[in-house]
Design an enzyme around this catalytic site. Structure first.
Site, PDB file in Angstrom:
ATOM      1  N   HIS A 358       0.811  -1.227   0.000  1.00 51.86           N
ATOM      2  CA  HIS A 358       0.000   0.000   0.000  1.00 51.86           C
ATOM      3  C   HIS A 358       0.836   1.264   0.000  1.00 51.86           C
ATOM      4  O   HIS A 358       0.271   2.348   0.204  1.00 51.86           O
ATOM      5  CB  HIS A 358      -0.896   0.049   1.234  1.00 51.86           C
ATOM      6  CG  HIS A 358      -1.963  -0.987   1.260  1.00 51.86           C
ATOM      7  ND1 HIS A 358      -3.219  -0.789   0.746  1.00 51.86           N
ATOM      8  CD2 HIS A 358      -1.951  -2.248   1.725  1.00 51.86           C
ATOM      9  CE1 HIS A 358      -3.950  -1.879   0.924  1.00 51.86           C
ATOM     10  NE2 HIS A 358      -3.199  -2.784   1.515  1.00 51.86           N
ATOM     11  N   LYS A 546      -8.424  13.814   4.965  1.00 53.57           N
ATOM     12  CA  LYS A 546      -7.521  12.661   4.906  1.00 53.57           C
ATOM     13  C   LYS A 546      -6.488  12.823   6.018  1.00 53.57           C
ATOM     14  O   LYS A 546      -6.412  13.892   6.632  1.00 53.57           O
ATOM     15  CB  LYS A 546      -6.845  12.549   3.548  1.00 53.57           C
ATOM     16  CG  LYS A 546      -6.277  13.872   3.019  1.00 53.57           C
ATOM     17  CD  LYS A 546      -5.702  13.753   1.632  1.00 53.57           C
ATOM     18  CE  LYS A 546      -6.726  13.752   0.510  1.00 53.57           C
ATOM     19  NZ  LYS A 546      -6.846  12.508  -0.206  1.00 53.57           N
ATOM     20  N   ARG A 547      -5.650  11.814   6.246  1.00 51.63           N
ATOM     21  CA  ARG A 547      -4.572  11.970   7.210  1.00 51.63           C
ATOM     22  C   ARG A 547      -3.711  13.173   6.852  1.00 51.63           C
ATOM     23  O   ARG A 547      -3.540  13.464   5.679  1.00 51.63           O
ATOM     24  CB  ARG A 547      -3.656  10.725   7.196  1.00 51.63           C
ATOM     25  CG  ARG A 547      -4.245   9.446   7.729  1.00 51.63           C
ATOM     26  CD  ARG A 547      -4.483   9.435   9.211  1.00 51.63           C
ATOM     27  NE  ARG A 547      -3.383   9.888  10.006  1.00 51.63           N
ATOM     28  CZ  ARG A 547      -2.729   9.178  10.917  1.00 51.63           C
ATOM     29  NH1 ARG A 547      -3.033   7.926  11.126  1.00 51.63           N
ATOM     30  NH2 ARG A 547      -1.774   9.700  11.645  1.00 51.63           N
ATOM     31  N   LYS A 552       0.599  14.675   1.138  1.00 52.72           N
ATOM     32  CA  LYS A 552      -0.787  14.934   0.726  1.00 52.72           C
ATOM     33  C   LYS A 552      -1.022  16.427   0.469  1.00 52.72           C
ATOM     34  O   LYS A 552      -2.028  16.821  -0.077  1.00 52.72           O
ATOM     35  CB  LYS A 552      -1.761  14.397   1.772  1.00 52.72           C
ATOM     36  CG  LYS A 552      -1.685  12.860   1.905  1.00 52.72           C
ATOM     37  CD  LYS A 552      -2.683  12.322   2.885  1.00 52.72           C
ATOM     38  CE  LYS A 552      -2.482  10.850   3.209  1.00 52.72           C
ATOM     39  NZ  LYS A 552      -3.175   9.923   2.309  1.00 52.72           N
ATOM     40  N   THR A 654      -8.698   6.673  -1.630  1.00 50.70           N
ATOM     41  CA  THR A 654     -10.055   6.139  -1.729  1.00 50.70           C
ATOM     42  C   THR A 654     -11.066   7.259  -1.463  1.00 50.70           C
ATOM     43  O   THR A 654     -12.202   7.177  -1.920  1.00 50.70           O
ATOM     44  CB  THR A 654     -10.287   4.986  -0.717  1.00 50.70           C
ATOM     45  OG1 THR A 654      -9.715   5.367   0.532  1.00 50.70           O
ATOM     46  CG2 THR A 654      -9.655   3.689  -1.198  1.00 50.70           C
ATOM     47  N   LYS A 658     -14.829   8.144  -3.069  1.00 53.38           N
ATOM     48  CA  LYS A 658     -16.048   8.408  -2.291  1.00 53.38           C
ATOM     49  C   LYS A 658     -16.661   9.735  -2.723  1.00 53.38           C
ATOM     50  O   LYS A 658     -17.874   9.858  -2.878  1.00 53.38           O
ATOM     51  CB  LYS A 658     -15.726   8.469  -0.786  1.00 53.38           C
ATOM     52  CG  LYS A 658     -15.360   7.120  -0.209  1.00 53.38           C
ATOM     53  CD  LYS A 658     -14.745   7.239   1.176  1.00 53.38           C
ATOM     54  CE  LYS A 658     -13.994   5.958   1.503  1.00 53.38           C
ATOM     55  NZ  LYS A 658     -13.029   6.081   2.580  1.00 53.38           N
TER      56      LYS A 658
HETATM   57  O1  DL6 Z   1      -4.659   1.100  -0.251  1.00 49.28           O
HETATM   58  C1  DL6 Z   1      -5.302   1.835   0.715  1.00 49.28           C
HETATM   59  C2  DL6 Z   1      -4.545   3.095   1.002  1.00 49.28           C
HETATM   60  C3  DL6 Z   1      -4.273   3.915  -0.238  1.00 49.28           C
HETATM   61  O2  DL6 Z   1      -5.485   4.320  -0.815  1.00 49.28           O
HETATM   62  C4  DL6 Z   1      -3.442   5.132   0.114  1.00 49.28           C
HETATM   63  O3  DL6 Z   1      -3.079   5.801  -1.054  1.00 49.28           O
HETATM   64  C5  DL6 Z   1      -2.196   4.694   0.846  1.00 49.28           C
HETATM   65  O4  DL6 Z   1      -1.478   5.825   1.302  1.00 49.28           O
HETATM   66  C6  DL6 Z   1      -2.564   3.821   2.032  1.00 49.28           C
HETATM   67  N1  DL6 Z   1      -1.342   3.315   2.574  1.00 49.28           N
HETATM   68  C7  DL6 Z   1      -1.076   3.229   3.846  1.00 49.28           C
HETATM   69  C8  DL6 Z   1       0.313   2.775   4.117  1.00 49.28           C
HETATM   70  N2  DL6 Z   1       0.454   2.254   5.373  1.00 49.28           N
HETATM   71  N3  DL6 Z   1       1.341   1.500   5.606  1.00 49.28           N
HETATM   72  N4  DL6 Z   1       2.131   0.819   5.647  1.00 49.28           N
HETATM   73  O5  DL6 Z   1      -1.865   3.500   4.721  1.00 49.28           O
HETATM   74  O6  DL6 Z   1      -3.333   2.709   1.599  1.00 49.28           O
END
Ligand code: DL6
Length: 806
Positions: A358, A546-547, A552, A654, A658
């Site tokens: 990821h 988002k985080r 970002k 994601t 949404k």
């Molecule tokens: O795949 C789900 C999500 C992606 O949509 C995001 O782009 C990506 O930043 C996130 N990845 C994480 C990485 N964590 N670790 N290790 O959260 O996954």
């Protein structure tokens, strides 16, 4: 699943209230109602839950276990009611009883057992697996504390513990008789038997009991109920009896109990850096060891077959590298407990495990100090060591072309264990989560592995459950869609594409607009109630939720807001559609720069929102404590979806899906799944800007770009940065020198200045486009029409056919 009339449902509520809460209708509170309705649903699903498991066993279905350290499930009450077909009757009954359904549902504490995208994806996947009738389950940890609760005090993020279990959690069932034992530490003793085989014994280990708590995962009106099994760490009964004692011994015993319970104590609030490393490692091993024991016990009971057949019946999908100790753990069980020789155990393991990556952010690619694993998990260390030896020797002799790369590909190097390497070597499938991300894995980050195992690599672009993220959160829009194209889209979300016929249909576009307006008003009300701030519901609702992370680029968004503020200050009569910029984000507690950005957003808001020269044309809102439930309030109201990561950094995203599904138009870079959104909706229905992933990589390869040059050559940019550094937004005790120097002295590692001008020009285009409301609605409808491709049902079908072979 049983259905009820309103009168029957109210009667059920009444009965339950009496039995479970000893209360009459008149005495019931919102919390009582929430609790009894949840328990009615739980009763209702029980027969289907048992039946589903029986069916899987009887039909000898292949089953998938989605192993994840995170499941960001949020509240379950509404989605469970929806999936059981009881949402309408519950709403009506609650209203009839004089309560507000939202307030009743809000009584459920958000289960925040995840940090962000990765955990929420896992929750969406479970919903799709059950709704499509696949035999698949989640396995995770029942953290007593979820992701921290965020409070903002004078613009600063403060973290509070999130004790989500303080009231009874009605969805879980404790299953103590299915507990298993997990062992840590100790020593390994090897004996050679007479026949030359090796017997392994562990001595002096710390034993922990893993107790499962099962949460039902209810498929959408299909009578399928799968399981999310969350493990809790407890002291083993054996330890309890031998260590109990008087005086000091008693206190030691309590400390020991505490250290064990810590294993399922709290979720690490960080998805990019790792603290409290050893405890985190314990958590990872705890999850995989408990789950693998459980899988094997069940496999035996269900099939009575030798474990050499495991891969025909089981796939374990590991969600990022966090559960990758599953590879050596399965080897350990097969060899040490079941007596399989190495080669046979390896053959089974490599056909059971599949790995999803990821992220390519180097700080999030897990590495564990060799010593830590050796001390905490001595036998696991031996197995990893052997896997590494065999892998490197194999590379040396069988792949001459890769010889120069052995040190970069090794699982153990420089005193570190590289978990991604372990996961790749020990799995039959390695997938990325969007096309670009998978290409980056294949061509750059994991290039050597790809050349070694091309057949393992594949892409599975992420998705979201349209049931929660459209049907549940936006009933107004859902109804209008159903009125236009019929209800089939609910079962087959790709049918949303029929909406393309309505992109010029005035009544439909008017309906859509009304729904958006309604959602904006609801959100405005929430903002007013929580912050006392009035926002203009005629303004453009521009959303970034988002985080908080540098890549970002919330910073670029706030720079743009400062730019607009400056323009309006210079020219208060400037003709501009009013804008409301909405943020919600948590920063990892130890991530200083991310917290500085939160502070800056608040500081800008405090200036901009109250400056009379601005005449209300700009509002900045930061909504506290971002979680799933808050996202559910914001997303239906979004008109512009900010997806502005530095190209190549966001694996997929994601939130972009949404918001598109709710009719927002993406303002984004060519990153992650934005690219696929663009490919479907076409350039006319998305606002794309900025560097491409290749350009970003080229800059990195050549030492970056010159941020100072941009600062000195563009007065608009210089003005913003100076305003942070001692100017209006960074005076006296409030200063943002660290943000300033990160750009100026560290050469703007995420290209904020480099992409800034294209970003603001894109926003000018957005503002002009919004003036043509018909065209805007056409774009919006086009986005909704294509959003069906981003349903997690599509993604799960791809996993099921391409990887799991269900
Ligand atoms: O795949 C789900 C999500 C992606 O949509 C995001 O782009 C990506 O930043 C996130 N990845 C994480 C990485 N964590 N670790 N290790 O959260 O996954």
């Amino acid at each position: 699943m049983q259905q009820y009339t309103k009168a029957e449902f109210i009667k059920l509520i009444e009965d339950k209230l009496r039995r479970k809460r000893s209360k009459t209708m008149e005495e019931a509170t919102e919390n009582d109602l929430y609790f009894v309705i949840a328990s009615i649903v739980q009763d209702n699903v029980m027969p289907d839950w048992l039946e589903t498991q029986k069916e899987y066993t009887k039909n000898r279905n292949k089953q998938v276990y989605y192993l994840s350290m995170e499941f960001l499930i949020g509240r379950l009450i509404e989605s469970n009611l929806l999936n059981c077909g009881l949402l309408d009757v519950a709403n009506e009954s609650i209203q009839e009883m004089g309560f507000n359904p939202d307030k009743v549902y809000n009584q459920e504490h958000d289960a925040a057992l995840g940090n962000g995208g990765l955990g929420r994806l896992a929750a969406c996947f479970l919903d799709s697996i059950a709704s499509l009738g696949y035999a698949g389950h989640g396995a995770g940890i029942r953290y007593r504390y979820g992701l921290f609760e965020q409070r903002i005090i004078h613009g600063n993020q403060v973290e509070l513990p999130d004790y989500w279990l303080k009231n009874e959690y009605p969805w879980e069932t404790r299953k103590p008789d299915e507990s298993v034992e997990v062992q840590f530490g100790g020593r390994v003793i090897e004996h050679t038997r007479r026949d030359g085989s090796l017997e392994i014994q562990y001595v002096d280990t710390d034993k922990v009991t893993a107790v499962p708590y099962d949460v039902p995962v209810i498929g959408y009106q299909n009578e399928v109920v799968n399981t999310l099994r969350l493990w809790s760490a407890e002291i083993s009964p054996y330890d309890r009896s031998i260590h109990a004692g008087a005086g000091a011994q008693y206190y030691h015993h309590l400390e020991h109990v505490h250290s064990i319970e810590q294993i399922s104590g709290f979720l690490y609030p960080d998805d990019s850096t790792y603290e409290g490393k050893e405890l985190r490692l314990k958590q990872q091993y705890f999850l995989v060891s408990a789950t693998i024991k459980n899988i094997i016990n069940k496999f035996r009971d269900d099939h009575g077959l030798p474990l050499s057949k495991l891969a025909d019946y089981i796939t374990i999908q590991i969600n990022d590298t966090h559960p990758s100790l599953g590879v050596p753990e399965l080897m350990r069980v097969l060899m040490d407990e079941e007596g399989y020789p190495w080669d046979d155990a390896w053959d089974v393991t490599r056909h059971v495990m599949a790995y999803t990556n990821h992220t390519t952010l180097s700080e999030a690619l897990e590495k564990w100090p060799e010593d830590m694993i050796r001390n905490l998990l001595p036998r696991i260390y031996m197995i990893i060591h052997e896997i590494n030896e065999r892998f490197c020797i194999g590379l040396y002799y069988d792949h001459e072309e890769l010889r120069p790369h052995i040190k970069d590909m090794a699982i153990i190097s420089n005193g570190q264990i590289h978990m991604a390497h372990l996961a790749i070597v020990g799995s039959f499938s390695v997938n990325g989560v969007a096309k670009l991300h998978t290409e980056i894995l294949k061509q750059k980050e994991m290039k050597n592995f790809y050349s070694l195992y091309p057949e393992k690599f594949n892409n599975k672009t992420n998705g979201i459950t349209h049931r929660r993220w459209l049907l549940q959160v936006n009933p107004c829009l859902s109804d209008k869609i159903t009125d236009a194209i019929g209800p089939q889209w609910i079962h087959e979300p790709h049918k949303l594409i029929s909406l393309l016929r309505y992109t010029n249909d005035k009544p439909f576009l008017d309906d859509m607009r009304q729904c958006k307006q309604h959602s904006k008003e609801l959100l405005a009300k929430y903002i007013y109630e929580t912050q006392g701030l009035k926002v203009d519901t005629g303004s453009i609702f521009d959303v970034q939720i988002k985080r908080l992370h540098e890549y970002k680029r919330q910073l670029m968004n706030i720079f743009h807001i400062i730019y607009l503020y400056n323009e309006l200050k210079d020219n208060p009569n400037m003709d501009m559609t009013p804008r409301t910029f909405i943020f919600a984000a948590k920063a990892a507690p130890s991530y200083h720069l991310a917290k500085e950005v939160i502070k800056l957003i608040h500081h800008v808001a405090s200036v901009v929102n109250f400056d009379p020269d601005i005449k209300g044309k700009l509002k900045v809102v930061f909504l506290e404590n971002y979680n799933v439930s808050l996202a559910e309030k914001i997303i239906p109201a979004a008109e512009v979806s900010e997806q502005i990561s530095t190209a190549s950094k966001e694996a997929s995203g994601t939130g972009n899906m949404k918001m598109m599904m709710n009719g927002a138009i993406t303002c984004g870079t060519l990153d992650g799944a934005n690219i696929e959104i663009r490919d479907f909706v076409g350039d006319d229905n998305i606002f794309i800007f900025g560097l491409t992933s290749d350009e970003v990589h080229d800059y990195y390869a050549n030492g970056g770009y010159n941020a100072q040059e941009i600062y000195h050559s563009d007065p608009r940019i210089k003005r913003i940065l100076d305003q942070l550094n001692g100017g209006i937004f960074g005076k006296e005790e409030i200063e943002f020198k660290d943000l300033f120097y990160n750009i100026m002295s560290h050469n703007d590692p995420y290209f904020v200045l480099k992409d800034f001008v294209p970003y603001l020009e894109t926003h000018e285009l957005i503002e002009r486009s919004y003036r043509h409301q018909r065209d805007w609605q056409r774009m919006s409808a086009t986005n909704i029409a294509h959003s069906g491709k981003f349903s997690s049902d599509r993604t799960i079908r791809e996993y099921a056919t391409g990887i799991w072979k269900l």
